[in-house]
Design a protein around this motif. Structure first.
Motif, short mmCIF file in Angstrom:
data_model
loop_
_atom_site.label_atom_id
_atom_site.label_comp_id
_atom_site.label_asym_id
_atom_site.label_seq_id
_atom_site.Cartn_x
_atom_site.Cartn_y
_atom_site.Cartn_z
N PHE A 1 0.85 -1.19 0.00
CA PHE A 1 0.00 0.00 0.00
C PHE A 1 0.89 1.23 0.00
CE2 PHE A 1 -3.15 -3.00 1.52
CZ PHE A 1 -4.31 -2.55 0.91
N SER A 2 0.50 2.23 -0.79
CA SER A 2 1.24 3.49 -0.85
C SER A 2 0.25 4.64 -0.70
CB SER A 2 1.97 3.63 -2.19
OG SER A 2 2.91 2.61 -2.34
N PRO A 3 0.67 5.71 -0.03
CA PRO A 3 -0.21 6.88 0.11
C PRO A 3 -0.53 7.48 -1.25
CG PRO A 3 1.70 7.05 1.57
CD PRO A 3 1.94 5.89 0.65
N ILE A 4 -1.76 7.97 -1.38
CA ILE A 4 -2.16 8.67 -2.61
C ILE A 4 -2.75 10.02 -2.23
CG2 ILE A 4 -2.57 6.57 -3.94
CD1 ILE A 4 -5.57 6.95 -3.45
N ASN A 5 -2.68 10.95 -3.16
CA ASN A 5 -3.30 12.26 -2.97
C ASN A 5 -4.80 12.13 -3.15
OD1 ASN A 5 -0.90 13.66 -2.56
ND2 ASN A 5 -0.60 13.96 -4.75
N ILE A 6 -5.52 12.94 -2.41
CA ILE A 6 -6.97 13.01 -2.56
C ILE A 6 -7.30 14.43 -2.98
CG2 ILE A 6 -9.20 12.70 -1.45
CD1 ILE A 6 -7.70 11.21 0.80
N ASP A 7 -7.89 14.58 -4.15
CA ASP A 7 -8.31 15.91 -4.58
C ASP A 7 -9.44 16.38 -3.67
OD1 ASP A 7 -9.81 18.00 -6.10
OD2 ASP A 7 -8.19 17.62 -7.53
N GLU A 8 -9.41 17.63 -3.31
CA GLU A 8 -10.37 18.20 -2.37
C GLU A 8 -11.82 17.99 -2.80
OE1 GLU A 8 -10.88 22.39 0.04
OE2 GLU A 8 -9.20 22.11 -1.32
N GLU A 9 -12.07 17.92 -4.13
CA GLU A 9 -13.45 17.76 -4.60
C GLU A 9 -14.03 16.38 -4.27
OE1 GLU A 9 -14.13 17.09 -9.01
OE2 GLU A 9 -12.03 17.77 -9.01
N PHE A 10 -13.17 15.43 -3.89
CA PHE A 10 -13.64 14.08 -3.57
C PHE A 10 -13.72 13.81 -2.06
CE2 PHE A 10 -11.59 13.64 -7.79
CZ PHE A 10 -12.77 13.47 -8.51
N VAL A 11 -13.57 14.86 -1.27
CA VAL A 11 -13.68 14.73 0.19
C VAL A 11 -14.95 15.43 0.62
CG1 VAL A 11 -12.62 15.26 2.41
CG2 VAL A 11 -11.19 14.64 0.47
N VAL A 12 -15.76 14.71 1.37
CA VAL A 12 -17.01 15.25 1.89
C VAL A 12 -16.83 15.39 3.39
CG1 VAL A 12 -19.48 14.87 2.14
CG2 VAL A 12 -18.29 14.00 0.12
N ALA A 13 -16.91 16.62 3.90
CA ALA A 13 -16.79 16.86 5.34
C ALA A 13 -17.96 17.73 5.77
CB ALA A 13 -15.47 17.53 5.67
N GLU A 14 -18.31 17.63 7.03
CA GLU A 14 -19.40 18.44 7.54
C GLU A 14 -19.08 19.92 7.40
OE1 GLU A 14 -20.36 17.20 11.48
OE2 GLU A 14 -20.81 15.16 10.85
N LYS A 15 -20.12 20.75 7.30
CA LYS A 15 -19.93 22.17 7.06
C LYS A 15 -19.10 22.85 8.15
CE LYS A 15 -23.91 23.13 4.20
NZ LYS A 15 -24.78 22.01 4.10
N ARG A 16 -19.19 22.37 9.38
CA ARG A 16 -18.45 23.04 10.45
C ARG A 16 -16.95 22.76 10.38
NH1 ARG A 16 -21.41 19.44 13.86
NH2 ARG A 16 -20.18 17.64 14.39
N ASP A 17 -16.55 21.83 9.53
CA ASP A 17 -15.14 21.49 9.41
C ASP A 17 -14.51 22.40 8.36
OD1 ASP A 17 -15.63 19.48 11.25
OD2 ASP A 17 -16.27 18.13 9.67
N LEU A 18 -14.13 23.57 8.79
CA LEU A 18 -13.76 24.64 7.88
C LEU A 18 -12.35 24.52 7.31
CD1 LEU A 18 -15.18 27.51 10.09
CD2 LEU A 18 -16.31 26.36 8.19
N ASP A 19 -11.44 23.98 8.08
CA ASP A 19 -10.03 24.01 7.71
C ASP A 19 -9.63 22.74 6.96
OD1 ASP A 19 -9.81 26.42 9.13
OD2 ASP A 19 -9.60 25.30 10.99
N THR A 20 -9.99 22.64 5.70
CA THR A 20 -9.61 21.46 4.93
C THR A 20 -8.35 21.77 4.14
OG1 THR A 20 -11.05 22.14 3.12
CG2 THR A 20 -11.97 20.59 4.72
#
Length: 192
Positions: A99-118
């Motif tokens: 297994f190797s780390p991969i980048n995650i584009d911000e558009e594919f991350v869903v976080a609750e609205k209160r989680d401001l600092d992505t």
């Protein structure tokens, strides 16, 4: 210049430098705390491209501090409504046989609205966990939209949860670990 004035100016300068020695608090005030089993997820083990996989992070606002009988109220201590943390998302490479780390584009991350600092970085993604409405715990739900097939996993080892830096407040650093019984199986397959 008279010797008395020189000595006086020198003593005054030394006293002035002593006032800024930072021995009365300020920079560098960090409290380190530990929590266990605060991350949970329902892992169906097999998903399709386009599905979203979620995990939760939840911990009390009142945390035990080693050597003290009373828990630390981390909100009162830091005045922070959000703490930041990061996690690794990995894909299995048959060429490397690991297994190797991969980048995650911000558009594919869903976080609750209160989680401001992505934010994202090589091999991981970061967001924040926020104080809930009852103001008794910090919680978040984070989802990753699965856009390609393969074998994936989350790496939740060595997660540090940090309060924002504020010169006027104590900074809190929380290390998350899993107990033997609380360890998660985070490996799953995504099918085309």
């Amino acid at each position: 210049m008279d010797i008395k004035i020189r000595v006086g100016v020198t003593v005054f300068c030394l006293l002035l430098v002593g006032c800024f020695s930072n021995d009365d608090g300020g920079f560098g005030r960090t409290v380190s705390l530990n929590i266990q089993d605060a991350i949970s997820m329902e892992n169906l083990k097999q998903y399709n491209v386009g599905d979203t996989i979620f995990f939760d992070l939840r911990f009390s606002r009142y945390l035990a501090e080693e050597g003290f009988d009373e828990p630390v109220d981390i909100f009162e201590t830091t005045k922070a409504e959000h703490f930041s943390f990061s996690f690794d998302f990995q894909k299995f490479s048959e060429l490397e046989n690991r297994f190797s780390p991969i980048n995650i584009d911000e558009e594919f991350v869903v976080a609750e609205k209160r989680d401001l600092d992505t934010f994202y970085y090589y091999g991981g993604y970061g967001t924040s966990v926020g104080l809930n409405e009852a103001q008794d715990s910090y919680e978040t739900t984070v989802g990753i939209i699965l856009v390609e097939d393969g074998l994936f996993r989350f790496d939740f080892d060595n997660i540090y949860i940090q309060s924002p830096y504020d010169f006027e407040q104590v900074q809190i650093s929380i290390y998350h670990s899993f107990s033997v019984d609380g360890r998660l199986d985070t490996e799953f397959e995504v099918l085309e």
